[in-house]
Design a protein around this motif. Structure first.
Motif, PDB file in Angstrom:
ATOM      1  N   SER A 124       0.811  -1.225   0.000  1.00 21.39           N
ATOM      2  CA  SER A 124       0.000   0.000   0.000  1.00 21.39           C
ATOM      3  C   SER A 124       0.836   1.263   0.000  1.00 21.39           C
ATOM      4  O   SER A 124       0.321   2.358  -0.234  1.00 21.39           O
ATOM      5  N   SER A 125       2.144   1.150   0.240  1.00 16.00           N
ATOM      6  CA  SER A 125       2.974   2.333   0.448  1.00 16.00           C
ATOM      7  C   SER A 125       3.438   2.996  -0.843  1.00 16.00           C
ATOM      8  O   SER A 125       3.972   4.104  -0.807  1.00 16.00           O
ATOM      9  N   ASN A 126       3.250   2.336  -1.985  1.00 18.52           N
ATOM     10  CA  ASN A 126       3.804   2.880  -3.229  1.00 18.52           C
ATOM     11  C   ASN A 126       2.737   3.075  -4.301  1.00 18.52           C
ATOM     12  O   ASN A 126       2.997   2.915  -5.482  1.00 18.52           O
ATOM     13  N   ILE A 127       1.515   3.436  -3.873  1.00 15.19           N
ATOM     14  CA  ILE A 127       0.397   3.596  -4.804  1.00 15.19           C
ATOM     15  C   ILE A 127      -0.061   5.053  -4.809  1.00 15.19           C
ATOM     16  O   ILE A 127      -0.290   5.644  -3.755  1.00 15.19           O
ATOM     17  N   GLY A 128      -0.203   5.617  -5.996  1.00 14.21           N
ATOM     18  CA  GLY A 128      -0.741   6.956  -6.148  1.00 14.21           C
ATOM     19  C   GLY A 128      -1.891   6.957  -7.134  1.00 14.21           C
ATOM     20  O   GLY A 128      -2.129   5.964  -7.832  1.00 14.21           O
ATOM     21  N   ILE A 129      -2.607   8.069  -7.190  1.00 18.52           N
ATOM     22  CA  ILE A 129      -3.687   8.236  -8.164  1.00 18.52           C
ATOM     23  C   ILE A 129      -3.439   9.500  -8.971  1.00 18.52           C
ATOM     24  O   ILE A 129      -2.786  10.439  -8.495  1.00 18.52           O
ATOM     25  N   TRP A 130      -3.967   9.525 -10.186  1.00 18.17           N
ATOM     26  CA  TRP A 130      -3.846  10.674 -11.097  1.00 18.17           C
ATOM     27  C   TRP A 130      -5.250  10.980 -11.590  1.00 18.17           C
ATOM     28  O   TRP A 130      -5.822  10.217 -12.349  1.00 18.17           O
ATOM     29  N   VAL A 131      -5.832  12.081 -11.106  1.00 20.95           N
ATOM     30  CA  VAL A 131      -7.215  12.430 -11.440  1.00 20.95           C
ATOM     31  C   VAL A 131      -7.321  13.910 -11.791  1.00 20.95           C
ATOM     32  O   VAL A 131      -6.357  14.654 -11.679  1.00 20.95           O
ATOM     33  N   GLY A 132      -8.512  14.307 -12.186  1.00 22.97           N
ATOM     34  CA  GLY A 132      -8.747  15.703 -12.514  1.00 22.97           C
ATOM     35  C   GLY A 132      -9.152  15.890 -13.959  1.00 22.97           C
ATOM     36  O   GLY A 132      -9.253  14.929 -14.730  1.00 22.97           O
ATOM     37  N   PRO A 133      -9.404  17.147 -14.362  1.00 23.04           N
ATOM     38  CA  PRO A 133      -9.964  17.421 -15.686  1.00 23.04           C
ATOM     39  C   PRO A 133      -8.944  17.309 -16.807  1.00 23.04           C
ATOM     40  O   PRO A 133      -7.749  17.483 -16.597  1.00 23.04           O
ATOM     41  N   GLY A 134      -9.447  17.046 -17.988  1.00 20.68           N
ATOM     42  CA  GLY A 134      -8.584  17.037 -19.168  1.00 20.68           C
ATOM     43  C   GLY A 134      -9.030  16.012 -20.180  1.00 20.68           C
ATOM     44  O   GLY A 134      -9.395  14.887 -19.810  1.00 20.68           O
ATOM     45  N   MET A 147      -4.270  19.111 -12.903  1.00 19.37           N
ATOM     46  CA  MET A 147      -4.720  17.806 -12.428  1.00 19.37           C
ATOM     47  C   MET A 147      -4.147  17.546 -11.037  1.00 19.37           C
ATOM     48  O   MET A 147      -3.389  18.364 -10.501  1.00 19.37           O
ATOM     49  N   VAL A 148      -4.526  16.413 -10.449  1.00 23.56           N
ATOM     50  CA  VAL A 148      -4.155  16.096  -9.073  1.00 23.56           C
ATOM     51  C   VAL A 148      -3.450  14.741  -9.019  1.00 23.56           C
ATOM     52  O   VAL A 148      -3.893  13.774  -9.644  1.00 23.56           O
ATOM     53  N   ILE A 149      -2.353  14.713  -8.289  1.00 20.45           N
ATOM     54  CA  ILE A 149      -1.703  13.452  -7.923  1.00 20.45           C
ATOM     55  C   ILE A 149      -1.891  13.275  -6.423  1.00 20.45           C
ATOM     56  O   ILE A 149      -1.615  14.193  -5.643  1.00 20.45           O
ATOM     57  N   SER A 166       4.584  19.541 -15.996  1.00 21.72           N
ATOM     58  CA  SER A 166       5.057  20.270 -17.178  1.00 21.72           C
ATOM     59  C   SER A 166       4.165  21.477 -17.412  1.00 21.72           C
ATOM     60  O   SER A 166       3.190  21.698 -16.687  1.00 21.72           O
ATOM     61  N   SER A 167       4.474  22.244 -18.451  1.00 25.56           N
ATOM     62  CA  SER A 167       3.641  23.394 -18.795  1.00 25.56           C
ATOM     63  C   SER A 167       2.305  22.967 -19.384  1.00 25.56           C
ATOM     64  O   SER A 167       1.364  23.758 -19.422  1.00 25.56           O
ATOM     65  N   LEU A 168       2.187  21.719 -19.850  1.00 26.41           N
ATOM     66  CA  LEU A 168       0.927  21.228 -20.402  1.00 26.41           C
ATOM     67  C   LEU A 168      -0.015  20.745 -19.306  1.00 26.41           C
ATOM     68  O   LEU A 168      -1.223  20.976 -19.366  1.00 26.41           O
ATOM     69  N   ILE A 169       0.537  20.073 -18.308  1.00 25.33           N
ATOM     70  CA  ILE A 169      -0.264  19.619 -17.164  1.00 25.33           C
ATOM     71  C   ILE A 169       0.420  20.083 -15.889  1.00 25.33           C
ATOM     72  O   ILE A 169       1.543  19.661 -15.583  1.00 25.33           O
ATOM     73  N   ARG A 170      -0.253  20.968 -15.157  1.00 26.96           N
ATOM     74  CA  ARG A 170       0.251  21.398 -13.851  1.00 26.96           C
ATOM     75  C   ARG A 170      -0.427  20.546 -12.793  1.00 26.96           C
ATOM     76  O   ARG A 170      -1.660  20.473 -12.714  1.00 26.96           O
ATOM     77  N   PHE A 171       0.370  19.911 -11.953  1.00 23.17           N
ATOM     78  CA  PHE A 171      -0.163  19.025 -10.931  1.00 23.17           C
ATOM     79  C   PHE A 171      -0.244  19.721  -9.573  1.00 23.17           C
ATOM     80  O   PHE A 171       0.606  20.553  -9.221  1.00 23.17           O
ATOM     81  N   GLY A 233     -12.662  20.681  -5.157  1.00 22.53           N
ATOM     82  CA  GLY A 233     -11.377  20.823  -5.819  1.00 22.53           C
ATOM     83  C   GLY A 233     -11.369  20.205  -7.208  1.00 22.53           C
ATOM     84  O   GLY A 233     -12.410  19.929  -7.812  1.00 22.53           O
ATOM     85  N   LEU A 234     -10.169  19.955  -7.730  1.00 24.72           N
ATOM     86  CA  LEU A 234      -9.996  19.539  -9.115  1.00 24.72           C
ATOM     87  C   LEU A 234     -10.555  18.151  -9.416  1.00 24.72           C
ATOM     88  O   LEU A 234     -10.986  17.884 -10.538  1.00 24.72           O
ATOM     89  N   SER A 235     -10.537  17.256  -8.444  1.00 28.03           N
ATOM     90  CA  SER A 235     -10.937  15.872  -8.745  1.00 28.03           C
ATOM     91  C   SER A 235     -12.430  15.748  -9.019  1.00 28.03           C
ATOM     92  O   SER A 235     -12.856  14.827  -9.729  1.00 28.03           O
ATOM     93  N   HIS A 236     -13.245  16.659  -8.481  1.00 25.26           N
ATOM     94  CA  HIS A 236     -14.698  16.549  -8.674  1.00 25.26           C
ATOM     95  C   HIS A 236     -15.262  17.811  -9.349  1.00 25.26           C
ATOM     96  O   HIS A 236     -15.484  17.823 -10.553  1.00 25.26           O
TER      97      HIS A 236
END
Length: 320
Positions: A124-134, A147-149, A166-171, A233-236
């Motif tokens: 469980s210690s090395n799992i992330g999510i990538w969500v948000g608009p786009g 977007m959100v990490i 990056s300049s295309l996706i700001r997290f 926020g961004l995820s919803h």
């Protein structure tokens, strides 16, 4: 850095393109029998992107998992458990960071995708999510978005953001995994409701849908132990434009097609998610009138016009 992307549908192929664009070595995996994989193998392009020649294609899960330091997963949310079990049979998983890029909840258990994945791989210690608009269609035209990490471990979050920003996706750093996962999944259900309003020519009600949709999902997140402000926020809420209004949104288009009787054969994750939200609403004793209405229209053949009018003309009460 070496990055593997597992899943070569619309979003997965874009993620491989994006990871390559920001300077990483990339391997994109797909099932050998997948029409998406076969198309990419033949032409290195789909309807949205053309893959640079230095992105490696593979149908070997073992090779893809072994290759990447960061492993991005983009498949159907309801297939995650069986897919995670296949990943669990591979070696060296403790040294990898996994990033889940789907927006859904397991329909028959109500479990968040990070829970499903960690249960199957035993970590469980090395799992992330990538969500948000786009939308892929916008990103490839150089239209940026935010977007959100998120992760339960801030060092994992920072590592992913530092590798992919990056300049295309700001997290932004996501601090509430419960709220971000539930919010990202639930916005697809609100998107289906928006499509239904479009199909009935009641699009002016989308403002009310947005206001009330955020309220009911925030109540659920709070009951589940998350931060209810995450829903704003961004995820919803931040993803509403891309889901409730965009011509590219599969969930909105599904809702509209359901009303108008038009065929629609794309994946709309909100259909499975609304089953999970029904379960969670009952489990945590939270009233979810919009989600319940969508469920009844999809699975119980409730009359859409009658159900939606009743939904927005409920008994008078204080707004907050």
């Amino acid at each position: 850095m070496k990055i593997s992307v597992l899943g070569c549908g619309r979003w997965g192929t874009f993620l491989a393109w994006y990871a390559n664009r920001v300077g990483h070595e990339v391997m994109l995996w797909g099932r050998e029998s997948s029409k998406h994989y076969l198309q990419l193998k033949e032409s290195r392009m789909n309807d949205y992107v053309t893959l640079p020649q230095d992105i490696m294609l593979s149908n070997s899960l073992e090779a893809a998992v072994s290759f990447g330091e960061i492993i991005i997963i983009s498949i159907s949310a309801q297939e995650l458990r069986s897919f995670a079990h296949s990943i669990s049979l591979q070696k060296g998983l403790k040294d990898k960071i996994f990033v889940l890029c789907m927006k859904g909840i397991e329909a028959n258990t109500g479990k968040r995708l990070s829970q499903v994945f960690s249960e199957e791989i035993g970590i469980s210690s090395n799992i992330g999510i990538w969500v948000g608009p786009g939308h892929v269609q916008d990103f490839v035209r150089e239209i940026p978005n935010c977007m959100v990490i998120g992760s339960d471990h801030i060092e994992v979050t920072k590592k992913i953001v530092e590798s992919l920003n990056s300049s295309l996706i700001r997290f932004y750093y996501g601090q509430d995994l419960i709220g971000n996962e539930i919010g990202a999944a639930a916005k697809n259900v609100i998107g289906i409701a928006a499509g239904m309003l479009d199909g009935l020519c009641y699009s002016s009600l989308k403002g009310a849908l947005m206001a009330r949709g955020t309220r009911e999902i925030s109540r659920l997140v709070r009951a589940m132990g998350g931060n209810d402000t995450t829903i704003y926020g961004l995820s919803h809420l931040g993803d509403y434009e891309a889901t409730l209004f965009s011509l590219h949104s599969h969930n909105r288009r599904f809702g509209q097609a359901l009303i108008t009787g038009e065929p629609f054969d794309k994946l709309a994750e909100g259909v499975s998610t609304v089953k999970a939200l029904q379960y969670l609403g009952q489990k945590y004793e939270v009233e979810l009138p919009i989600c319940n209405a969508v469920y009844e229209m999809i699975f119980e053949n409730a009359d859409p016009k009658e159900k939606l009018i009743d939904l927005f003309l409920r008994p008078i009460k204080f707004e907050f």
